[in-house]
Scaffold this motif. Structure first.
Motif, PDB file in Angstrom:
ATOM      1  N   GLY A   9      -2.243   5.251   2.964  1.00 47.94           N
ATOM      2  CA  GLY A   9      -3.324   4.321   2.682  1.00 47.94           C
ATOM      3  C   GLY A   9      -3.736   3.508   3.900  1.00 47.94           C
ATOM      4  N   SER A  10      -4.625   2.560   3.656  1.00 43.13           N
ATOM      5  CA  SER A  10      -5.187   1.746   4.732  1.00 43.13           C
ATOM      6  C   SER A  10      -5.167   0.270   4.364  1.00 43.13           C
ATOM      7  CB  SER A  10      -6.644   2.156   5.000  1.00 43.13           C
ATOM      8  OG  SER A  10      -6.746   3.485   5.431  1.00 43.13           O
ATOM      9  N   ASN A  29      -4.810   2.665   9.408  1.00 46.72           N
ATOM     10  CA  ASN A  29      -5.020   3.861   8.585  1.00 46.72           C
ATOM     11  C   ASN A  29      -3.779   4.744   8.623  1.00 46.72           C
ATOM     12  OD1 ASN A  29      -7.706   3.017   8.145  1.00 46.72           O
ATOM     13  ND2 ASN A  29      -8.426   4.154   9.935  1.00 46.72           N
ATOM     14  N   VAL A  50       0.854  -1.185   0.000  1.00 47.08           N
ATOM     15  CA  VAL A  50       0.000   0.000   0.000  1.00 47.08           C
ATOM     16  C   VAL A  50       0.889   1.235   0.000  1.00 47.08           C
ATOM     17  CG1 VAL A  50      -0.190   0.075   2.511  1.00 47.08           C
ATOM     18  CG2 VAL A  50      -1.998   1.072   1.107  1.00 47.08           C
ATOM     19  N   GLN A  51       0.390   2.309  -0.574  1.00 42.66           N
ATOM     20  CA  GLN A  51       1.148   3.558  -0.552  1.00 42.66           C
ATOM     21  C   GLN A  51       1.001   4.247   0.792  1.00 42.66           C
ATOM     22  OE1 GLN A  51      -0.252   5.845  -3.940  1.00 42.66           O
ATOM     23  NE2 GLN A  51       1.419   5.064  -5.208  1.00 42.66           N
TER      24      GLN A  51
END
Length: 123
Positions: free
Chosen positions: A16-17, A84, A12-13
């Motif tokens: 992100g979550s 998150n 994920v970047q």
């Protein structure tokens, strides 16, 4: 005996979550404190979060407080970690673990461990 299987990891970047899940076998899930730990490459395993037997009390490492949320569903024998605002420093293998004691923060107090799921956060 409790068997734990994590899922939900991935790439994920930053910002992100991800939501991790940990499914437990056995009928005594609600008798265990459930914790999440992580281990980054070359570092020691560290506490991330934990939920009490009922889920009514939760505990967090300072590094994730306000960003991560631990919860559990005893009817489904599952504990979750909602992550998150992820940061590159959150990159690690995440493990869930079961603890029959009331001690929360030390990995040595957890008797059962899952195989881990990789979380990678790119910058």
């Amino acid at each position: 005996q409790v068997q734990l299987v994590e899922s939900g990891g991935g790439l994920v970047q930053a910002g992100g979550s991800l939501r991790l899940s940990c499914a437990a076998s056995g009928r005594t899930f609600s008798s265990y404190v459930m914790g999440w730990f992580r281990q980054a490459l070359g570092k020691e395993r560290e506490f991330v979060a934990a939920a009490s037997r009922s889920g009514g009390s939760t505990y967090y490492a300072d590094s994730v407080k306000g960003r991560f949320t631990v919860s559990r569903d005893n009817a489904k024998n599952t504990v979750y970690l909602q992550m998150n605002s992820l940061k590159p420093e959150d990159t690690a293998v995440y493990y869930c673990a079961a603890n029959p004691y009331d001690r929360i923060y030390k990995s040595r107090d957890y008797n059962y461990w899952g195989q881990g799921t990789q979380v990678t956060v790119s910058s």
